[in-house]
Write a protein that holds these residues in place. Structure first.
Motif: not given
Length: 186
Positions: A49-55, A95-99, A101-103, A108-113
């Motif tokens: 999801q982190l790789r996909q979010a900023p695309l 309105a910066g939705k992509r940024g 979503r990336a954040e 989410g990655l940090r929480a999963a780790e």
């Protein structure tokens, strides 16, 4: 937890097997625990999801066909009587939705780790507690067996005293009863 405790108790008490150390027990549990495998999958999913979010560019091709009839009705001429469409769709975010979503994906990655790290510690703690409980039970069993051996010597001594007449037989019965209680505990 009870299954793990029973497995560790049997592993500790089995004489023909190689002794299981605490480190080896924890290592085995961390390598094969199903909740940890699921936690690792969640971390990998969060990484995806982190790789996909900023695309940015993610077009969709939509194919649509209309005015087809059911089977059994008169034949249709697909070139004249049906409508076939092909669409190419692209969503533009404002309105910066992509940024954001990336954040969110990064958090989410940090929480999963962190969840995986907590789960690893919990599994290691549970295995350690079960290991020490099994080891304590084994030592308690050994002490009870030693108590039985010592009490058998006491009973033998009291039997000799009863035969010589230096002690009442009811006292011997009490000592034998206590030996039976210790054997039962062992």
């Amino acid at each position: 937890m009870t299954r793990l405790l029973a497995a560790l108790a049997m592993a500790c008490c089995a004489a023909a097997q190689e002794p299981l150390t605490l480190e080896a027990a924890v290592e085995r549990a961390l390598a094969s625990h199903p909740l940890l495998a699921e936690g690792r999958q969640r971390v990998e999913s969060a990484r995806g999801q982190l790789r996909q979010a900023p695309l940015t560019f993610n077009p969709r091709l939509i194919l649509q066909a209309e005015n087809y009839r059911n089977w059994g009705s008169r034949p249709i001429l697909t070139s004249r009587e049906t409508d076939d469409f092909a669409y190419l769709q692209q969503t533009f975010e404002t309105a910066g939705k992509r940024g954001k979503r990336a954040e969110l994906a990064s958090r989410g990655l940090r929480a999963a780790e962190l969840e995986l790290a907590v789960l690893r510690r919990r599994v290691a703690r549970d295995v350690s507690l079960a290991y020490w409980a099994a080891l304590g039970a084994q030592k308690m069993h050994e002490l009870l067996l030693e108590s039985v051996r010592n009490f058998e010597k006491i009973v033998e001594y009291h039997e000799i005293r009863v035969r010589e007449g230096a002690m009442a037989e009811n006292d011997l019965l009490r000592v034998k009863l206590e030996l039976g209680r210790i054997r039962l505990a062992a």
